[in-house]
Design a protein around this motif. Structure first.
Motif, short mmCIF file in Angstrom:
data_model
loop_
_atom_site.label_atom_id
_atom_site.label_comp_id
_atom_site.label_asym_id
_atom_site.label_seq_id
_atom_site.Cartn_x
_atom_site.Cartn_y
_atom_site.Cartn_z
N SER A 188 0.54 9.65 -17.24
CA SER A 188 1.98 9.46 -16.84
C SER A 188 3.02 10.27 -17.81
O SER A 188 2.79 10.27 -18.85
N SER A 239 0.84 2.87 -17.87
CA SER A 239 1.96 2.55 -17.24
C SER A 239 2.35 1.13 -18.07
O SER A 239 3.58 0.97 -18.16
N THR A 270 10.67 8.73 -14.15
CA THR A 270 9.37 9.16 -14.21
C THR A 270 9.10 10.40 -13.54
O THR A 270 9.30 10.53 -12.38
N ASP A 287 3.14 9.78 -12.28
CA ASP A 287 2.78 8.48 -12.42
C ASP A 287 1.26 8.50 -12.91
O ASP A 287 0.68 7.68 -13.73
N ALA A 333 4.09 6.42 -6.90
CA ALA A 333 3.23 5.62 -8.00
C ALA A 333 2.45 4.63 -7.10
O ALA A 333 2.82 3.91 -6.63
N VAL A 343 0.33 1.60 -8.13
CA VAL A 343 0.19 1.02 -9.58
C VAL A 343 -0.36 -0.61 -9.23
O VAL A 343 -0.22 -1.07 -8.18
#
Length: 572
Positions: free
Chosen positions: A347, A372, A391, A394, A415, A417
């Motif tokens: 990231s 993250s 960001t 990511d 992203a 996540v």
């Protein structure tokens, strides 16, 4: 591929095995309630619903007067009688029982990912028009439901909820000419997604929720086994970094296909017409016999056409969005390596401090290392020291050396996540834009937009590069004193697996990146050498941050490491 009980009409497709439905407004656009209740599409879906109800009803219940067990003809005749206030509407079944069944039918339909499609010959339908057309259908479906509901309950509703009754999303499709190489002719007529309208938050459910194995090279071009048609395949044209990718997928993978809109920039008409892509992916097609890991996916470099071709087979495992995303990134990273750029699994954020400084930091490591989480912890402990954290990428980016300078670029505009990795503030602030994958399960994920494509692919200088170390028991941040030690740590790619893939316990992955560098280690090593040489000559901070996630997952210890990171950044 489709199950035998799937609905496959020209205007309507529904596969209960994948909870996917496709409405083709070009074939039939329903404009009023009368046409809807008399439509072939509704009749087919009622048959499907009643079959599923009957299949899960105990045999001894069939003798009872249960409205869910009537014939499709009786079911629809009853609905029509209710709508026309016919006196014999309730001759056999009580309103409460009919209403319960109607509610179940309505819920069952909305449990599908329902994608409305419209095809245009030219780009002559503006965004407002195609969204308005789709909204009319949504309004029609909810109006029909409410009329039936209110007649059965005998009074108007006191509370109305404007749910997405008709469709979850709408797509404008277009056939666009591009220089199709010899052997790829079967792709010529497959329509490109030209505009998309999503109705977030979208809650999608897939049969798999974890990725396993690696993508491997194959000696046979996957295009030789492609069997798709323009009716059951779509193409999402994506800008993955600066790579042009044509991502073809079977309609049963629409959950993954639609989620791409929150992850990669949709390439516009001008980038597609008369342009050969750098990457082609076929998702949901048979693989080559004899291939290693035939159930996982493969890639092939077509040297004659300078084209990276990926293939992921149709099976339950590959319904997890990670397969779609990671195969796209694998193809992109292979393309980057061929251009002597270094793919980075990590990231990258640009931090603006209250003292006016800006610092660009890259967090590096394989899945679950704590990239993250480190950024989240930094935000938590920053107090008033940080104005903004932007960001840049990511999950995947690349380093390139140009004119003696080292730059970083990103790949994704969004992203993907784990929900557990997000603070409640970030999760709730992005809820109205998110696409959620299996939110009730372990490894639940959300795909949210993160930045604009021009910003992502811009050339960014690097102030700090840290390895996310989740296995050592130390706390804080540590700078490597010499290039050799730093390089050895990054190349070893050590981590303690946290269950986001099929790996368990301590593992090592070459350069912490199983998506390109592992497959092309020999070609990647010289690029690594040049990048580290440049970093240390420029005195860039290269170190590691101890995330502690592979041990006791202590938030206090991660926060302590984040505070140490913050202090170093302020002193740089």
């Amino acid at each position: 591929m489709e199950k035998t009980n799937a609905i496959d009409l020209a205007s309507f497709y529904a596969n209960p095995d994948r909870n996917v439905a496709v409405l083709n407004f070009n074939a039939h656009f329903i404009t009023n309630i009368f046409d809807l209740v008399n439509s072939e599409e509704l009749a087919a879906f009622v048959r499907l619903f009643l079959k599923e109800q009957r299949d899960k009803t105990p045999e001894d219940a069939e003798a009872k007067d249960t409205f869910n067990l009537v014939s499709p003809e009786t079911y629809l005749a009853t609905v029509k009688a209710i709508l026309t206030d016919s006196p014999d509407a309730y001759a056999q079944y009580q309103p409460a029982e009919i209403l319960a069944s109607i509610e179940a039918l309505y819920t069952y339909y909305r449990a599908y990912l329902r994608v409305a499609t419209m095809t245009v010959k030219h780009n002559d339908v503006v965004s407002a028009e195609f969204m308005t057309i789709d909204q009319r259908f949504n309004n029609l479906v909810i109006r029909l439901y409410r009329q039936i509901e209110e007649k059965l309950q005998g009074h108007a509703n006191h509370v109305y909820r404007q749910v997405n009754a008709g469709s979850s999303a709408c797509v404008l499709l277009q056939k666009i000419n591009w220089p199709v190489p010899a052997g790829y002719e079967d792709l010529r007529d497959i329509r490109f997604m030209s505009r998309l309208m999503l109705r977030p938050p979208m809650m999608l459910h897939t049969k798999s929720n974890k990725r396993k194995g690696h993508f491997t090279p194959t000696a046979t071009n996957p295009i030789e086994h492609f069997t798709g048609t323009k009716d059951d395949w779509f193409c999402y044209p994506a800008m993955i970094g600066e790579s042009l990718a044509y991502i073809y997928f079977h309609r049963d993978y629409l959950a993954s296909g639609m989620a791409l809109a929150n992850l990669f920039k949709l390439a516009d008409h001008a980038r597609i017409e008369n342009h050969k892509p750098d990457l082609v992916l076929m998702f949901g097609t048979p693989g080559s016999e004899g291939d290693d890991q035939p159930a996982n996916g493969h890639y092939f470099y077509d040297a004659e056409n300078d084209l990276y071709v990926g293939q992921v087979p149709y099976n339950d495992d590959t319904t997890y969005f990670g397969y779609m995303k990671k195969m796209c990134l694998t193809l992109h990273n292979l393309h980057m390596i061929s251009k002597h750029k270094l793919p980075i699994h990590g990231s990258m954020v640009k931090i603006t401090f209250t003292n006016g400084k800006t610092k660009t930091v890259v967090f590096f490591g394989d899945s679950g290392a704590g990239k993250s989480e480190s950024i989240e912890a930094l935000q938590t402990v920053a107090d008033d020291e940080i104005v903004n954290i932007e960001t840049i990428f990511d999950d995947m980016g690349s380093f390139s050396l140009e004119d003696g300078k080292l730059y970083a670029q990103g790949t994704e505009t969004g992203a993907f996540v784990r929900l557990d990795d997000l603070s409640s503030e970030v999760a709730f602030n992005n809820m109205d834009r998110g696409i959620y994958m299996n939110p009730e399960q372990k490894n639940a994920r959300v795909i949210i937009p993160a930045n604009s494509w021009p910003r992502v692919v811009a050339h960014h200088e690097i102030d700090m590069w840290v390895y996310a170390n989740n296995y050592d028991d130390a706390v804080g941040i540590h700078r490597f004193a010499d290039e050799a030690t730093a390089k050895d740590t990054f190349i070893a790619g050590k981590r303690r697996a946290l269950g986001t893939t099929d790996e368990v316990g301590m593992s090592t992955t070459f350069f912490a990146n199983p998506f390109g560098p592992v497959q092309e280690e020999a070609a990647t090593r010289p690029i690594i050498d040049k990048v580290f040489d440049r970093l240390f000559k420029d005195d860039v901070y290269v170190g590691e941050i101890y995330t502690h996630l592979g041990n006791d997952k202590s938030q206090d210890k991660l926060n302590e490491s984040a505070r140490a990171l913050l202090k170093v950044l302020l002193d740089l």
